[in-house]
Design a protein around this motif. Sequence first.
Motif, mmCIF file in Angstrom:
data_model
loop_
_atom_site.group_PDB
_atom_site.id
_atom_site.type_symbol
_atom_site.label_atom_id
_atom_site.label_comp_id
_atom_site.label_asym_id
_atom_site.label_seq_id
_atom_site.Cartn_x
_atom_site.Cartn_y
_atom_site.Cartn_z
ATOM 1 N N GLU A 19 1.101 -1.745 0.315
ATOM 2 C CA GLU A 19 0.045 -0.207 0.189
ATOM 3 C C GLU A 19 1.276 1.196 -0.376
ATOM 4 O O GLU A 19 -0.042 2.343 0.858
ATOM 5 N N PHE A 20 1.782 1.520 -0.673
ATOM 6 C CA PHE A 20 2.900 2.841 -0.428
ATOM 7 C C PHE A 20 2.168 4.190 -1.407
ATOM 8 O O PHE A 20 3.084 4.788 -1.057
ATOM 9 N N ASP A 21 0.737 4.215 -1.884
ATOM 10 C CA ASP A 21 0.105 5.053 -2.023
ATOM 11 C C ASP A 21 0.271 5.822 -1.063
ATOM 12 O O ASP A 21 0.109 6.955 -1.199
ATOM 13 N N ALA A 22 -0.558 4.852 0.382
ATOM 14 C CA ALA A 22 -0.193 6.001 1.221
ATOM 15 C C ALA A 22 0.562 6.492 1.910
ATOM 16 O O ALA A 22 0.302 7.794 2.623
ATOM 17 N N LEU A 23 1.677 6.455 1.635
ATOM 18 C CA LEU A 23 3.012 7.316 1.529
ATOM 19 C C LEU A 23 3.329 7.988 0.188
ATOM 20 O O LEU A 23 4.238 9.033 0.938
ATOM 21 N N ALA A 24 3.048 8.346 -0.751
ATOM 22 C CA ALA A 24 4.082 8.268 -1.767
ATOM 23 C C ALA A 24 2.162 8.636 -2.502
ATOM 24 O O ALA A 24 2.784 9.013 -4.026
ATOM 25 N N ARG A 25 1.860 9.542 -1.780
ATOM 26 C CA ARG A 25 0.298 10.134 -3.037
ATOM 27 C C ARG A 25 0.416 11.178 -3.245
ATOM 28 O O ARG A 25 1.776 12.029 -2.932
ATOM 29 N N ALA A 26 0.144 11.694 -5.009
ATOM 30 C CA ALA A 26 0.433 12.653 -5.123
ATOM 31 C C ALA A 26 0.290 13.442 -4.544
ATOM 32 O O ALA A 26 -0.616 14.641 -3.731
ATOM 33 N N ARG A 27 1.620 14.913 -4.531
ATOM 34 C CA ARG A 27 1.563 16.015 -3.528
ATOM 35 C C ARG A 27 0.452 17.206 -4.050
ATOM 36 O O ARG A 27 -0.122 17.922 -3.531
ATOM 37 N N ARG A 64 3.111 16.898 1.731
ATOM 38 C CA ARG A 64 3.988 16.914 0.740
ATOM 39 C C ARG A 64 5.675 17.431 0.944
ATOM 40 O O ARG A 64 6.294 16.273 0.207
ATOM 41 N N ARG A 65 6.103 17.292 2.428
ATOM 42 C CA ARG A 65 7.333 17.699 2.702
ATOM 43 C C ARG A 65 7.562 15.910 2.974
ATOM 44 O O ARG A 65 8.620 15.615 2.750
ATOM 45 N N VAL A 66 6.654 14.970 3.570
ATOM 46 C CA VAL A 66 7.319 13.974 3.590
ATOM 47 C C VAL A 66 7.056 13.084 2.151
ATOM 48 O O VAL A 66 8.563 12.195 1.312
ATOM 49 N N VAL A 67 6.285 13.037 1.208
ATOM 50 C CA VAL A 67 6.964 12.876 -0.344
ATOM 51 C C VAL A 67 7.783 13.760 -0.629
ATOM 52 O O VAL A 67 8.783 12.892 -1.241
ATOM 53 N N ASN A 68 8.596 14.555 -0.734
ATOM 54 C CA ASN A 68 9.565 15.335 -0.650
ATOM 55 C C ASN A 68 10.708 14.369 -0.677
ATOM 56 O O ASN A 68 12.073 13.713 -0.895
#
Length: 328
Positions: free
Chosen positions: A183-191, A201-205
């Motif tokens: 369920e990687f999208d929970a971390l890498a969802r579009a900013r 957003r900072r988490v994705v960065n």
Amino acid sequence: MARAELMKKLFASRGRDEEFRTVAEQIINEEERKNNRVLARSLRRSLDEGPSQPARPKALAPLIPFPEAAADFIERIEPTRNRQDIILSRENVRIFLGLLREFQSGDSIRRRGLPVRSKLLFCGPPGCGKTLCAELFASELGLPLFIVKLDRIISSYLGETATNIRKLFEFARTQPCVLFFDEFDALARARGEDGEHNELRRVVNSLLIFIDRVHPKGFVVAATNLDQALDPAIWRRFDEVVWFDRPDRPMITRFLRMRFKNVLLEFDPHTHLSALDGYAYAELERLCLQAIKTSIIDKRKSVTERDFVAAIADERRRKRRTSRIDTI
């Protein structure tokens, strides 16, 4: 890890051959990343020409100590199934065989200054074999499998989430393993999503930076059912993207043959292929098991066509109901 810390670990491991070799490999890899290739080749030659070491057990790579903080976020899984338990498309078989061969020749590839593919993204609908494939892939590689606990990673204190992710990637950098993010999208969802918190957003960065910089000792594998929700910048960070589609009729045929190979049948399940179009492997598995259990409950030695048709009807009912929930 800082060079000084690696040197300390090297001296501390004297007399423990496997640990000494592991730390020495880390030092050599550090020099290769710094483009000190002459030194790296010299060190590797010295290491390889040293006293011969007993061969490692094929089934499992050695575990080295890792920061206790990482232990809070991962769970080790012991593979319980083998390659006969999965049906893959020809394309995916080719991809995974290539990855296995590349991993086995990793030292030769790196000596020539080339990268080894080690960051994989699995995409596809639920129940189509992504998690099972990660398990079997680790088993074939002879590497331990660690599942990331997303509920632990995503902290209620948002500032801690990026720190937690960093600990995981540090673990992957030092431990030969398959580190699996489901369920990687929970971390890498579009900013760019409306209403998204700046901290997310900072988490994705941070995640993008960690994936870019990590050079795993084994593999980092991320899986998602919602590839359209991933941040666009995520895709190029992975060395390979593997698609797991719903099985077509030839693959369903192979699955039914595998599932019923040790079961006495009073009918030919392949006559029902048209009723199984669009089903995921998890759904096929569930209805096959239900048909088998019905025969056991009725104290019969064989599965009848009636058992199988009833199981299909139950799965169709469930599928119809859950598809409504998915659209809400």
